[in-house]
Every structure is written in structure tokens, then in C-alpha cells.
Design a protein around this motif. Structure first.
Motif, short mmCIF file in Angstrom:
data_model
loop_
_atom_site.label_atom_id
_atom_site.label_comp_id
_atom_site.label_asym_id
_atom_site.label_seq_id
_atom_site.Cartn_x
_atom_site.Cartn_y
_atom_site.Cartn_z
N GLY A 43 0.81 -1.21 0.00
CA GLY A 43 0.00 0.00 0.00
C GLY A 43 0.84 1.26 0.00
N LYS A 44 1.94 1.23 0.74
CA LYS A 44 2.82 2.40 0.79
C LYS A 44 3.45 2.66 -0.58
CE LYS A 44 4.06 2.11 5.70
NZ LYS A 44 5.14 1.82 6.67
N LEU A 45 3.81 1.61 -1.27
CA LEU A 45 4.37 1.77 -2.62
C LEU A 45 3.35 2.45 -3.53
CD1 LEU A 45 6.15 -1.66 -3.21
CD2 LEU A 45 7.26 0.58 -3.06
N LEU A 46 2.12 1.99 -3.47
CA LEU A 46 1.08 2.56 -4.33
C LEU A 46 0.82 4.03 -3.98
CD1 LEU A 46 -1.39 -0.44 -4.53
CD2 LEU A 46 -0.15 0.60 -6.44
N GLN A 47 0.89 4.36 -2.71
CA GLN A 47 0.69 5.76 -2.32
C GLN A 47 1.83 6.63 -2.83
OE1 GLN A 47 0.04 5.03 1.93
NE2 GLN A 47 -2.07 5.72 1.70
#
Length: 334
Positions: A43-47
Motif C-alpha cells: 500500500g505504501k508503494l502505491l501511495q
């Protein structure tokens, strides 16, 4: 008289699209998501890449977040697009999806809310009221005609599958008419190749279910390049007929996978290759410096990206082997 739109009118939006393409999820980025140690890390990567928080444990919330991203993208591009019909073409399918949900809910007396997707040309609230009241004058003419015919079929047969077939036919007819109105050969070709993909899928699924030739002919779509009778005739010969019909086309590999699926194998590879064949057509836009083709290709690439994201995140959450997830991802063609 409507103004004639030239390729050069797309200089600004083409430059905008080229800039936006750098934000697409490349194969390398998707591998990073697959390799992330946890869902939180993914999720952090996508953000970091511009997406909001996406939680596959809450599919409805995740779909709502992806829908918001999609709407923002369409709104952004609509401001600089000389012809809004290129944006509308990517909204049409959601109008027909919503009609399917509304008519089925009406037939069984349930609420359709969870099935509706507010991403079409017509808001879900407006469409729901039009379907409920049967006052369809405010809808696009083709969509209104589709509602009338699909409801009649559902009322008569009580078979939602037949009603869906009617709506699918109207949907692609609507898209084809919209593409024709623009005068864009590239857009017409994009709709036509989608029709070809749908018809190949329909042929394989019909054969797997053991349905007859009459059912297949009724389910096949009309199209610019796809001849319904030819597909039906090929399907009557089974796997060999499909291989012969599609062997010299961009659907050759998909037809081969479909032939294998007819032996009882899974449809996953076949479905993916049908989508990849459509992507192969869109890849031709990469050699076009400006015009409507880069815009259409980018919008389609974003649609594929949303599909891949759901496959990636839902697959990770379900503990599916990364190697299996990779086989389900659609090809990137931008």
C-alpha cells in the motif's frame, strides 16, 4: 456546422498524455508490489505512485477508491480534449452495467445499490429513477432503447442471461456509433477489436456449456470486422474451427488457449490472451506522435491498470502464489 477536428488539435493533450504515461504501473512496479513483505508495504508503494489507500480486505472500499481515481483522471483529460466523445466512450459500459443491476434488482425485489458503479455518462441516481419510473426520455436514445428491450426480454423469459445479452449488444452498438461519429479510424478499430474479443470469448464459453448454435448466434455481437455467421460456423467445428478462423489474426494465441480450454482446462489464460490481443492493437498508438490515438491508448492502459491492481492486491490478500498472480496480469502496452 460542427468544427472539423484535426490531429494537430491534439498537440497539447498528447503532450499531457505522454507525461501521464510515466506514472503508469510498469512491469517493474508490479513486481515490487508482488515482492512487498506485507500488504501495508504494498500500500505504501502505491501511495508513493499517486494512489490512495487501497485495502483488499475491504473490496467495496477499494473499488470505490479506484473509481475515484478513475473519475479524477477522466475529468483531468476532459478539460484538454478537443472531442469529449473520446472520454464518453470509456463511460458507456458502466451505463449498461448499471442497467443490468437495476433490472435484475427490480425483477427480484432487492436493492441494487451495492452493484451500481457511478462511472457512466448518466449518474446512478438519474438512471435508477428513469428505470424505476419508466420515464426514459432524459436518457441517451440508444440507452433508453436498450432498457426497453432488455426489460421486455427479462419480463418474458425471466432469464437474466438473455437480458444481459441484449444489453451487451446495445452497449457495443452504442460504442460503435460513438466511434463512428468521431470519424476516428483508430477509435473504430478499438471498438471493433473489443467486439472480436467478446465474440471469441462467447464462442468458447458457449461450447464449454454445451449450448446450441442458435444460442451462440443470438449471443454474438455485430461488429465492423467480426462476422457473426463466420464465428458461429467456426464454433460448430469446435477447437479446429476456432484455430482456422483466428489463426491469421492477432487473436491466434487466444484462440489456441480457447481450444485448450474446451478440453476442460481453466479459462484464465484464455481470458488474459483475449485482453492482450486488444492491447496489441492499442500498442500501435506508440508510433503516433499526436492525435486521438495516444489519448485512447492511455485511457485503455489505465483501465488495464485498475484490473491488474485488483488482481495483484486481491491475490496477495488471498495468499495466492506470486507466480500464479503473474499469469493473470494483463499485458502493459504503453
Amino acid at each position: 456546422m460542427a468544427k472539423t477536428i484535426k490531429d494537430t488539435d491534439y498537440l497539447v493533450i498528447s503532450a499531457r498524455v505522454k507525461a501521464l504515461e510515466t506514472g503508469l504501473l510498469t512491469a517493474e512496479r508490479m513486481e515490487q508490489i508482488l515482492d512487498a513483505k506485507s500488504g501495508e508495504d504494498a500500500g505504501k508503494l502505491l501511495q508513493e505512485w499517486g494512489y490512495p489507500q487501497l485495502d483488499p480486505r475491504r473490496p467495496e472500499a477499494m473499488d470505490a477508491a479506484l473509481s475515484a481515481v478513475r473519475e479524477a483522471t477522466l475529468a483531468d483529460l476532459a478539460e484538454g480534449t478537443p472531442d469529449a466523445r473520446y472520454i464518453d466512450l470509456f463511460k458507456v459500459k458502466y451505463d449498461y452495467h448499471n442497467v443490468k443491476a437495476l433490472l435484475k434488482a427490480e425483477a427480484v425485489g432487492t436493492a441494487p445499490d451495492r452493484m451500481l458503479m457511478d462511472m457512466g455518462r448518466v449518474s446512478t441516481a438519474e438512471l435508477a429513477e428513469a428505470v424505476r419510473s419508466r420515464e426514459l426520455d432524459g436518457l441517451p436514445e440508444t440507452l433508453a432503447a436498450a432498457v426497453v428491450e432488455a426489460r421486455e426480454v427479462l419480463d418474458t423469459t425471466r432469464d437474466p442471461q438473455l437480458s444481459d445479452i441484449v444489453l451487451d449488444r446495445w452497449c457495443y452498438r452504442d460504442m460503435a456509433a460513438l466511434a463512428e461519429e468521431t470519424g476516428s479510424a483508430f477509435l473504430r478499430g478499438y471498438v471493433a477489436v473489443q467486439v472480436d474479443a467478446v465474440n471469441l470469448r462467447t464462442a468458447v464459453r458457449t461450447l464449454r456449456m454445451g449450448k446450441g448454435a442458435d444460442f451462440l448466434l443470438g449471443a454474438l455481437l455485430e461488429g465492423e470486422t467480426s462476422l457473426r455467421d463466420a464465428v458461429a460456423k467456426a464454433a460448430s467445428s469446435g477447437a479446429a474451427g476456432l484455430r482456422e478462423l483466428y489463426g491469421a489474426t492477432r487473436f491466434r494465441d487466444a484462440a489456441e488457449a480457447g481450444a485448450e480450454a474446451l478440453k476442460g482446462g481453466p479459462l484464465t489464460a484464455f481470458e488474459k490472451l483475449c485482453d492482450d490481443a486488444v492491447g496489441d492493437y492499442l500498442a500501435g498508438a506508440q508510433s503516433v506522435p499526436f492525435g486521438e490515438a495516444p489519448l485512447v491508448s492511455y485511457l485503455a492502459a489505465r483501465e488495464t491498470e485498475y484490473t491488474n491492481l485488483r488482481i495483484l492486491l486481491m491475490g496477495r490478500a488471498a495468499g495466492i502464489d506470486p507466480a500464479v498472480i503473474r499469469t493473470r496480469l494483463r499485458a502493459s502496452y504503453v
